[in-house]
Design an enzyme around this catalytic site. Structure first.
Site, short mmCIF file in Angstrom:
data_model
loop_
_atom_site.label_atom_id
_atom_site.label_comp_id
_atom_site.label_asym_id
_atom_site.label_seq_id
_atom_site.Cartn_x
_atom_site.Cartn_y
_atom_site.Cartn_z
N TYR A 53 0.83 -1.20 0.00
CA TYR A 53 0.00 0.00 0.00
C TYR A 53 0.88 1.26 0.00
O TYR A 53 1.88 1.35 0.68
CB TYR A 53 -0.93 0.02 1.21
N SER A 216 -14.03 -4.23 0.10
CA SER A 216 -14.92 -3.49 -0.80
C SER A 216 -16.39 -3.71 -0.44
O SER A 216 -17.20 -4.08 -1.29
CB SER A 216 -14.68 -3.89 -2.27
N GLY A 220 -16.90 -0.46 -4.38
CA GLY A 220 -16.32 0.69 -5.06
C GLY A 220 -17.18 1.92 -5.02
O GLY A 220 -17.08 2.79 -5.89
N GLY A 221 -18.06 2.02 -4.01
CA GLY A 221 -18.95 3.18 -3.88
C GLY A 221 -20.31 2.97 -4.47
O GLY A 221 -21.23 3.78 -4.26
N LEU A 222 -20.51 1.88 -5.21
CA LEU A 222 -21.78 1.64 -5.89
C LEU A 222 -22.94 1.50 -4.91
O LEU A 222 -24.08 1.86 -5.22
CB LEU A 222 -21.67 0.37 -6.75
N LEU A 223 -22.65 1.00 -3.70
CA LEU A 223 -23.69 0.76 -2.71
C LEU A 223 -23.78 1.88 -1.68
O LEU A 223 -24.46 1.72 -0.66
CB LEU A 223 -23.44 -0.58 -2.00
N GLY A 224 -23.13 2.99 -1.95
CA GLY A 224 -23.09 4.08 -0.99
C GLY A 224 -24.04 5.23 -1.27
O GLY A 224 -23.83 6.34 -0.77
N GLY A 225 -25.09 4.99 -2.06
CA GLY A 225 -26.04 6.06 -2.39
C GLY A 225 -25.59 6.91 -3.55
O GLY A 225 -25.88 8.11 -3.60
#
Length: 330
Positions: A53, A216, A220-225
């Site tokens: 990382y 995840s 990748g943010g798809l489920l974050g509204g």
């Protein structure tokens, strides 16, 4: 904060795991330290990182940021269950050299010592194999692990991105050899929109007593509204989420998801995390906040109870594959 055992071990860990992949590339050191302080204040004790990382020329930077935070004292290191990973090539770009990656005994030994130095600690609580190594036999891997455990440099070992059969193979070899207790956790891609792990990986983890650590959790943010945020003039979807929303069928599914949660007054990101906490075998999902505010939102998910109507609605929108072999056979 709520706690649970990590798989079949006696180790108690928080139901959320603080992911640190953003520390360095997206979040500066001062903010990263503030996030870690806030996590401890909230009782979150399980921190996850990896030697690669920081990425590119900055590989190792994230571990260094964490090490500098530990060096501030205040019992920070003693309060944290520290997990890091090995596999990726740590040679600098343009300086590739054999044995600087994967899971040979040589690279494991080198990688542990380098991580300990960057993290400014004398031991790693959970040392994870970041990927399977098709060339290195588990007999060699476990021999290297045995030495490190005896030296006190690592305590437990976990896997990441392993298929079910490799979890089984790894732990069967460990059992035949004696010594190490084998893998105690598996870190895998798992969320409402990506449930293939339910077919083989999670059943294997449960059979062998591994705690499941989903990465995840918001896909990748798809489920974050994401659709609601776009409509409200907020941050637009990018990367994998934007690509997914370009597919009409996926966009309709995400819209149905947001509509269901809106009906029940639930926040999408918090709900996606809370759903994972209801799943069999799950120790806790990894959250990767870029700000303290994002961390606070994630922590609220631990206390969120999802009703039967919401759970049924989520299953209807995002049906799982079902158990193996019934998912692909009679």
């Amino acid at each position: 904060m709520k706690y649970t055992q990590l798989g079949r071990t006696g180790l108690k860990v928080s139901r959320l795991v603080l992911g640190t992949m953003n520390f360095g590339p997206q979040t500066d050191e001062a903010t990263s330290h503030a996030i870690m302080d806030a996590a401890l204040d909230a009782g979150l004790n399980f921190f996850d990182t990896a030697n690669v990382y920081g990425w590119g020329e900055d590989k190792g930077r994230t571990e260094t940021i964490i090490g500098n935070w530990f060096a501030k004292g205040g019992d920070r290191r003693d309060k944290v269950v520290l997990a890091t990973k090995v596999y990726g090539n740590m040679a600098r770009d343009g300086e590739a050299w054999p044995n600087h990656d994967k899971l040979s005994a040589l690279n494991i030994r080198r990688a542990v010592d380098a991580s300990l130095k960057r993290l400014q600690t004398d031991h790693i609580d959970l040392y994870q194999f970041h990927h399977i190594d098709r060339r290195t036999p588990f007999e060699e891997i476990w021999q290297a692990v045995d030495v490190l455990v005896q030296q006190g440099k690592i305590l437990y070992v976990g896997s990441s991105n392993f298929p079910g059969y490799k979890i089984a193979q790894a732990n069967e070899v460990a059992a035949r050899r004696g010594g190490t207790i084998g893998l105690v956790s598996e870190q895998c891609l798992y969320n409402l929109a990506e449930r293939r792990a339910e077919m083989e990986v999670i059943p294997a983890a449960q059979e062998y007593g591994l705690g499941v650590i989903p990465w995840s959790p918001l896909h990748g943010g798809l489920l974050g509204g994401v659709i609601r945020k776009e409509a409200e003039g907020g941050r637009r979807a990018s990367g994998r989420a934007a690509d997914a929303l370009a597919d009409t069928a996926i966009r309709e599914r995400i819209q149905a998801y947001e509509d269901l949660l809106g009906k029940h007054g639930l926040e999408p990101g918090e709900t996606a995390l809370a759903w994972l906490l209801t799943r069999p075998g799950v120790t806790g999902p990894i959250v990767g906040p870029r700000t303290v505010e994002q961390l606070e939102s994630a922590i609220r998910a631990v206390g969120l109870e999802l009703g039967d109507e919401v759970l049924a609605g989520l299953d209807e929108i995002f049906p799982g594959p079902g158990p193996s072999p019934e998912a692909f056979a009679w």
